[in-house]
Design an enzyme around this catalytic site. Sequence first.
Site, mmCIF file in Angstrom:
data_model
loop_
_atom_site.group_PDB
_atom_site.id
_atom_site.type_symbol
_atom_site.label_atom_id
_atom_site.label_comp_id
_atom_site.label_asym_id
_atom_site.label_seq_id
_atom_site.Cartn_x
_atom_site.Cartn_y
_atom_site.Cartn_z
ATOM 1 N N GLU A 184 54.095 22.013 25.724
ATOM 2 C CA GLU A 184 55.151 22.938 25.260
ATOM 3 C C GLU A 184 54.604 24.317 24.894
ATOM 4 O O GLU A 184 54.987 24.919 23.887
ATOM 5 C CB GLU A 184 55.936 22.301 24.114
ATOM 6 C CG GLU A 184 56.688 21.050 24.585
ATOM 7 C CD GLU A 184 57.518 20.358 23.509
ATOM 8 O OE1 GLU A 184 57.408 20.742 22.321
ATOM 9 O OE2 GLU A 184 58.274 19.439 23.859
ATOM 10 N N GLU B 6 58.486 14.575 29.483
ATOM 11 C CA GLU B 6 58.926 14.068 28.182
ATOM 12 C C GLU B 6 60.427 14.273 28.064
ATOM 13 O O GLU B 6 60.931 15.367 28.300
ATOM 14 C CB GLU B 6 58.194 14.815 27.061
ATOM 15 C CG GLU B 6 58.411 14.244 25.674
ATOM 16 C CD GLU B 6 57.655 15.051 24.614
ATOM 17 O OE1 GLU B 6 56.408 15.150 24.727
ATOM 18 O OE2 GLU B 6 58.306 15.579 23.694
#
Length: 537
Positions: free
Chosen positions: A196, A313
Site C-alpha cells: 500500500e 488483498e
Amino acid sequence: MRLWSLLLLLVCLPTLILSEDYSDVTVIVRGSKTIAATSDEFICATLDWWPPEKCNYDQCPWGKASILNMDLTNPLLAKAIQAFSPLRIRVGGSLQDQVVYETPNLGSPCRPFTKASSGLFGFSKGCITMERWDAMNDLFLNTGAVITFGLNALRGRKQIRKGVWGGAWNSSNAQEFMEYTVSMNYPIDSWEFGNELSGSGIGASVGAEQYGKDLVALQKIVNQLYENSSKPLVLAPGGFYDKQWFAMLLDVSGPNVVRGMTHHIYNLGAGNDPHVANRILDPQHLSRVSDTFRDLQLTIQRHGPWSAPWVGEAGGAYNSGSRTVSNTFLDSFWYLDQLGQSAKYDTKVYCRQTLIGGNYGLLDTDTYVPNPDYYSALLWHRLMGNGVLSIDFGGTSYLRAYAHCGKQKGGIALLLINLSQNMGSMVTVRNDLNVGLAQGQGITRDSSFVHGLKRTVSWVGSKASDGLEKREEYHLTAEDGNRFARTMLLNGVPLELTEDGDIPPMYPVQVSASSPIYVAPLSIAFVVFPDFEADAC
C-alpha cells in the site's frame, strides 16, 4: 430424523409454494471460447503481521493470529490449508514495510512490534527471527501451500514530507533474508514488493519512478539467487489502484520485471459502518468494482502485457472487517460475487484478507474453526476451473451468475447468487451451441404443487426421474434462515468439522440436467454440468 423432516415438508408444501414468489430466468452459456483465465491457485488467503494490540472501534480482534505469534502447530490450521491441495498464502500486510529480518548483518536486536506513536500505524519496527521463519516453512511444506511473500520496500528510505518517502531502497537485509530462504530450499512462488505504497499510499507512499527502479534491482537479485532454478515471480505494488501511478510503474520497470500487478480492494466501507450488510445485498454497489478490474486490465494491456492483474488483498470491510458481518453467512455474497467479477477480467489470483486474524478471517481467530467464507472459498477452488466463460441472461439484477469450465469432471461449473431476500429464481441453463439443457423452448411449468414438489425433492437429494444426464448442485443457505448465522448449510446439512477436526465432506445432490435450477431467496448455488458441451473446456 431426515425422513420425518421430509414428510413434514411435503405436508406443508402447498402453503409454502403459494406463499413464495419466484422469477423465471434463462442463462445462456457461451462455451465456444474462454474470455479470461485464472491460475490454478486463484483462491488465496493472507497471513498478516498485526499484533494483539491492533485495535479498531473499541475492539481488538487479532488476538494471537500474527505471523509472529500464531499457533503454527494447531492441527485445525494445517487441515484447513491441506483441504485446498494447494492453497496459496500471501504473507504480508500493513506492517510489512516495518519488518526487518534476523540476518547476520542486521545490526540490531530482533524484537517484535510494540506500540509506538511515532511509528507507521502506531507501531514500531518489528523483526522476524529465522527460527520463526523455519517454523512457518515447516507448516507450508507440510500442507503443500504455495507462498507469496511480501518484502519491506521502505527500508533505507527517508520521509521527505508527511506521508511521502524518498530515496532508493536499501536491499541488503531483504537480500540476506532471500539468500537464507534459498539456502534452506524453501519454495517461494513469488516475492511481492511493498504494501500500500502506491498512489497517495496508506500511511506512506513512494513515487512510481523510484519504485520502478527498485523493482529492477529486486529482479536482478532474484535472477542472481535463482540462477540455475525456477525463478519466483516479482509482484508489485500491493496497493490501491491508481491508473497513472500503475502505468508509470510498468513503464519504468520495463518488460518482464513485474509479472503480477497486485492491488487491494475494500469496497464495503469501514468495519464499523452500519451499512455494510445492506451494501452486500445491493447489486449496483457490488457491480461498481468492475470498473477497477476493467481499468487495471486495460492499463496492463497498454503498458505491461507481460504482467497480469492479481488481487493481493481484499477483505470487504476495512480496519479488521465488521464484527457483525464479516464472519457470517451473509459475507459470502460479496466474496463469491467479487471472485466471479475479478475472474472475468483475467485476474490470476485473489487473496482474501485473511486466512486467520481480524473479523474477516476464513478461520475463527481464537478457535481456528472455519467461518462460512472458508467453505465458499473451498467450493470455488474445487469446482470452478481456470477457463472463464461468457454468459447471457435476462432477469432480476439480484441474481448474479458466473460460468467457468468445470475443474474436476469437465463440462462447466455455474455459480448462482440470489441477493433477493424474498424472491426465488427458477433458472434454465442453455448452450449457445444449440445444445438444449432446458426442456422445450422455455421453462416447462407444472402445476404449482407438482412443480414445488419436484423442486423440494431434488433439494434434499432424491434422484430425478426425467433425463439420463445429471448435474451436481451445491446449495448454500444460512442456519435457521438467519443471514448473520456463523454456520452455513450445504444442501440443508450444517458444514461443521468432524469429531477429528477434519473438514467435512461436501456432497452435491444429483439432479436431471434438463430440469430448471431453483435458487432460493438469499442463497448461493454452485452447479456442475459434467456433460455440457463447451469446446473451450
